[in-house]
Design an enzyme around this catalytic site. Structure first.
Site, short mmCIF file in Angstrom:
data_model
loop_
_atom_site.label_atom_id
_atom_site.label_comp_id
_atom_site.label_asym_id
_atom_site.label_seq_id
_atom_site.Cartn_x
_atom_site.Cartn_y
_atom_site.Cartn_z
N LYS A 107 13.67 -18.55 18.39
CA LYS A 107 13.87 -18.60 16.93
C LYS A 107 15.35 -18.84 16.63
O LYS A 107 15.70 -19.64 15.76
CB LYS A 107 13.41 -17.29 16.27
CG LYS A 107 11.90 -17.23 16.14
CD LYS A 107 11.45 -16.09 15.27
CE LYS A 107 9.93 -16.15 15.14
NZ LYS A 107 9.27 -14.89 15.08
N THR A 157 7.94 -4.08 4.93
CA THR A 157 7.04 -3.20 4.18
C THR A 157 6.90 -1.88 4.94
O THR A 157 6.42 -1.87 6.08
CB THR A 157 5.66 -3.88 4.03
OG1 THR A 157 5.86 -5.13 3.36
CG2 THR A 157 4.71 -3.00 3.25
N HIS A 180 -3.46 -6.65 -5.80
CA HIS A 180 -3.91 -8.03 -5.60
C HIS A 180 -5.26 -8.05 -4.89
O HIS A 180 -6.16 -8.82 -5.26
CB HIS A 180 -2.88 -8.81 -4.78
CG HIS A 180 -1.53 -8.89 -5.44
ND1 HIS A 180 -0.39 -9.28 -4.80
CD2 HIS A 180 -1.16 -8.59 -6.71
CE1 HIS A 180 0.63 -9.24 -5.64
NE2 HIS A 180 0.19 -8.81 -6.80
N ASN A 213 -14.39 -11.62 -7.25
CA ASN A 213 -15.48 -12.09 -6.39
C ASN A 213 -16.78 -11.34 -6.68
O ASN A 213 -17.86 -11.93 -6.65
CB ASN A 213 -15.08 -11.94 -4.92
CG ASN A 213 -14.09 -13.03 -4.50
OD1 ASN A 213 -14.01 -14.07 -5.16
ND2 ASN A 213 -13.34 -12.77 -3.46
N TYR A 226 -4.43 -0.06 -19.42
CA TYR A 226 -5.25 0.63 -18.41
C TYR A 226 -4.56 0.69 -17.04
O TYR A 226 -5.23 0.88 -16.03
CB TYR A 226 -6.63 -0.03 -18.25
CG TYR A 226 -7.39 -0.15 -19.53
CD1 TYR A 226 -7.68 0.97 -20.30
CD2 TYR A 226 -7.80 -1.39 -20.02
CE1 TYR A 226 -8.36 0.87 -21.49
CE2 TYR A 226 -8.48 -1.51 -21.21
CZ TYR A 226 -8.75 -0.38 -21.95
OH TYR A 226 -9.42 -0.48 -23.13
N PHE A 254 -5.51 10.56 -17.10
CA PHE A 254 -6.73 11.36 -16.94
C PHE A 254 -7.91 10.44 -16.64
O PHE A 254 -7.82 9.22 -16.74
CB PHE A 254 -6.94 12.15 -18.24
CG PHE A 254 -7.93 13.28 -18.11
CD1 PHE A 254 -8.04 14.01 -16.94
CD2 PHE A 254 -8.74 13.61 -19.18
CE1 PHE A 254 -8.94 15.05 -16.84
CE2 PHE A 254 -9.65 14.65 -19.09
CZ PHE A 254 -9.74 15.37 -17.92
N CYS A 308 -18.75 3.78 -23.55
CA CYS A 308 -18.91 2.41 -23.03
C CYS A 308 -18.69 2.26 -21.53
O CYS A 308 -19.56 1.76 -20.83
CB CYS A 308 -17.97 1.46 -23.77
SG CYS A 308 -18.39 1.31 -25.50
N ARG A 333 -19.30 11.55 -26.38
CA ARG A 333 -20.17 11.07 -25.31
C ARG A 333 -19.40 10.89 -24.00
O ARG A 333 -18.37 10.23 -23.97
CB ARG A 333 -20.84 9.75 -25.72
CG ARG A 333 -21.99 9.96 -26.66
CD ARG A 333 -22.53 8.66 -27.17
NE ARG A 333 -21.57 8.01 -28.07
CZ ARG A 333 -21.80 6.83 -28.65
NH1 ARG A 333 -22.93 6.18 -28.42
NH2 ARG A 333 -20.92 6.30 -29.45
N1 LIG Z 1 4.79 -12.52 5.89
C1 LIG Z 1 4.72 -12.25 4.61
O1 LIG Z 1 4.17 -13.00 3.81
C2 LIG Z 1 5.36 -11.01 4.07
C3 LIG Z 1 5.63 -10.89 2.70
C4 LIG Z 1 6.27 -9.75 2.24
C5 LIG Z 1 6.61 -8.73 3.10
N2 LIG Z 1 6.31 -8.85 4.42
C6 LIG Z 1 6.74 -7.76 5.30
O2 LIG Z 1 8.00 -8.14 5.85
C7 LIG Z 1 8.09 -7.71 7.21
C8 LIG Z 1 8.31 -8.90 8.11
O3 LIG Z 1 7.19 -9.74 8.03
P1 LIG Z 1 7.17 -11.16 8.76
O4 LIG Z 1 5.87 -11.80 8.41
O5 LIG Z 1 8.43 -11.88 8.49
O6 LIG Z 1 7.14 -10.68 10.29
P2 LIG Z 1 7.30 -11.57 11.59
O7 LIG Z 1 6.52 -10.89 12.65
O8 LIG Z 1 7.01 -13.01 11.28
O9 LIG Z 1 8.84 -11.48 11.92
C9 LIG Z 1 9.47 -10.34 12.42
C10 LIG Z 1 10.64 -10.81 13.27
O10 LIG Z 1 11.41 -9.68 13.62
C11 LIG Z 1 11.89 -9.92 14.94
N3 LIG Z 1 12.31 -8.66 15.54
C12 LIG Z 1 11.53 -7.63 15.91
N4 LIG Z 1 12.28 -6.64 16.44
C13 LIG Z 1 13.55 -7.06 16.41
C14 LIG Z 1 14.77 -6.49 16.81
N5 LIG Z 1 14.85 -5.27 17.39
N6 LIG Z 1 15.91 -7.19 16.62
C15 LIG Z 1 15.85 -8.41 16.07
N7 LIG Z 1 14.72 -8.99 15.65
C16 LIG Z 1 13.59 -8.34 15.83
C17 LIG Z 1 10.72 -10.58 15.64
O11 LIG Z 1 11.12 -11.26 16.82
C18 LIG Z 1 10.21 -11.50 14.56
O12 LIG Z 1 10.81 -12.77 14.63
C19 LIG Z 1 6.80 -6.94 7.49
O13 LIG Z 1 7.03 -5.58 7.20
C20 LIG Z 1 5.83 -7.52 6.50
O14 LIG Z 1 4.79 -6.61 6.19
C21 LIG Z 1 5.73 -9.98 4.93
#
Ligand SMILES: NC(=O)c1ccc[n+]([C@@H]2O[C@H](COP(=O)([O-])OP(=O)(O)OC[C@H]3O[C@@H](n4cnc5c(N)ncnc54)[C@H](O)[C@@H]3O)[C@@H](O)[C@H]2O)c1
Length: 434
Positions: free
Chosen positions: A42, A130, A217, A225, A257, A262, A268, A331
């Site tokens: 990467k 996250t 979402h 659905n 909403y 509560f 309704c 009611r």
């Molecule tokens: N993918 C999405 O659409 C999205 C959207 C919002 C939030 N998130 C959240 O963001 C976070 C990342 O998601 P993602 O999809 O980018 O994950 P990913 O798995 O694509 O990327 C994570 C990266 O972190 C690197 N990594 C792991 N440990 C490491 C370390 N010790 N040092 C350096 N790099 C390291 C990995 O090699 C990898 O490239 C997650 O918590 C995910 O839930 C993802």
């Protein structure tokens, strides 16, 4: 590019979907950015101006910003030494039991912590991955040993793969949470060029909001659905139904909403949900989301009942009897169920509802009280003063108008508010173990 942006140095830890898009977009906004990933391929891709995965619009951003010297990459967090802000974007995959996997987070923060002794300037660590509420406090902060140069904030990401660059540049929401206002502001300022006012919230709210958004979402999709499937079985156009539902921006596609409070009731919602799910069942159509709404509501009411039963109160004054304010409709009022449980368990109760006075109401509501719930009708007070003078604890079961609210406040009595969005009655906060 503003000179202010070019003077801020950002390290992005993790160059996956979130990290690489964030790094390239922040560089495009004028910041000096270094991306760090333990995955050498990467890093070498980024250094060669190539996006490490397919994401529309990402590659030109990576290429142009590497060429312009604003974006670089490395495999060691030592490269973050010069950073003012470190955005942690490593993965937090599911463990087998569904729990959140924090190994990558622990490792990267541990690595970052080992560089802190060599730091000369402050660092804000912003957790963009996250993570569950409590993770910053329980996992991240102990690893940086509360170093005085380091602040920790939560800055969740809301981008969607496939439109990630566009989502970053035109965010639906910018959230930064933390206890250090200066650090929170510095991270929020990163996004100033995007023109979306940031929501500055508490640390735990920032951690929770991402889960709330994704759950919402998922519920929205499942709702559409299920309504669509039932519509189709009933020979109704699902698309037309949902498009028409979305036309209502007052009650449907709005904040209506969406305030914790509560349980619902009234003439309704319960009736129509029952009819809908009964009909779906008859059609052998399984609609788990719609089926779960009434049980969910009962659970919520039960939490309120248990909280009131647990109160250290001898005489409970309940404000409100109808299912909501400004009506005398009884009611399916959840307050009636609450009162029956309180009375059944031997609690002393009196009730005040400004729209339900036995000598003033008439018709079906009067008959309902006299014939169906005479045991509750006998507990109704004619004025709020009577109730407040008698009780030693007030339970608010209906939104009070400002005048009644002022009477309750002036009484100085302890109050349990079942209606307010704080939901303080649900439970005392439990320690979160991440
Ligand atoms: N993918 C999405 O659409 C999205 C959207 C919002 C939030 N998130 C959240 O963001 C976070 C990342 O998601 P993602 O999809 O980018 O994950 P990913 O798995 O694509 O990327 C994570 C990266 O972190 C690197 N990594 C792991 N440990 C490491 C370390 N010790 N040092 C350096 N790099 C390291 C990995 O090699 C990898 O490239 C997650 O918590 C995910 O839930 C993802």
């Amino acid at each position: 590019m503003s000179s202010e942006a070019s003077s801020v140095h950002v390290a992005v830890l993790g160059l996956g979907y979130v990290g690489c898009v964030s790094a390239a977009c922040l560089a495009q906004l004028g910041y000096r950015v270094i991306g760090v990933d333990r995955d050498e391929s990467k890093v070498s891709n980024v250094l060669a101006g190539i996006a490490p995965f397919f994401e529309p619009g990402l590659e030109p951003l990576v290429r142009d910003n590497v060429a312009a010297g604003r974006l670089t990459a490395g495999t060691s967090v030592d490269a973050a030494n010069d950073a003012d802000i470190a955005l942690v974007c490593v993965g937090t995959p599911s463990e087998k039991n569904g729990n959140l996997g924090l190994d990558q987070l622990r490792r990267v923060v541990h690595d970052l912590a080992s560089t802190l002794d060599r730091r000369a300037k402050p660092l804000v660590i912003a957790i963009r991955s996250t993570v569950f509420p409590g993770t910053c406090e329980d996992v991240v902060m102990p690893l940086v040993r509360n170093n005085r140069l380091v602040s920790v904030v939560s800055n969740p990401e809301f981008l969607r793969e496939g439109v990630a660059v566009n989502d970053f540049m035109q965010p639906s929401l910018v959230v930064v949470g933390g206890d250090d206002p200066d650090a929170t502001r510095r991270v929020a300022d990163l996004y100033t060029p995007l023109g979306v006012p940031p929501c500055l919230v508490s640390l735990r709210t920032a951690e929770m909001i991402k889960y709330a958004c994704n759950a919402f979402h998922a519920v929205k999709i499942s709702f559409a659905n299920e309504i669509g499937a039932l519509s189709a079985r009933l020979n109704v156009d699902p698309g037309e139904v949902m498009a028409t539902l979305c036309e209502d921006a007052k009650l449907n596609v709005s904040a209506a909403y969406l305030r914790p409070g509560f349980a619902f009731g009234g003439s309704c919602l319960p009736k129509d949900l029952r009819a809908l799910t009964y009909r779906a069942n008859r059609l052998d159509l399984h609609l788990p989301l719609l089926d779960s709404a009434l049980p969910s509501n009962r659970e919520h009411l039960q939490r309120a009942i248990e909280a009131v039963l647990d109160l250290p109160a001898r005489r409970i004054g309940v404000m409100g009897l109808a299912f909501k304010e400004n009506t005398d409709d009884l009611r399916e009022s959840p307050v009636v169920t609450l009162l029956e449980q309180l009375i059944g368990k031997g609690r002393q109760v009196r009730i005040y509802d400004p729209h339900i006075q036995l000598d003033a109401i008439y018709g079906s509501n009067r008959n309902f009280i006299l014939q169906q719930i005479p045991h509750i009708g006998r507990l109704l007070d004619a004025s709020i003063h009577e109730t407040l003078a008698w009780c030693d604890h007030v339970v608010i079961a209906q939104k009070l108008n400002p005048e009644l609210s002022a009477h309750v406040t002036r009484s100085g009595l302890p109050v349990t508010d079942l209606v307010s969005s704080s939901l303080a009655y649900v439970a005392a906060p439990v320690p979160v173990r991440a």
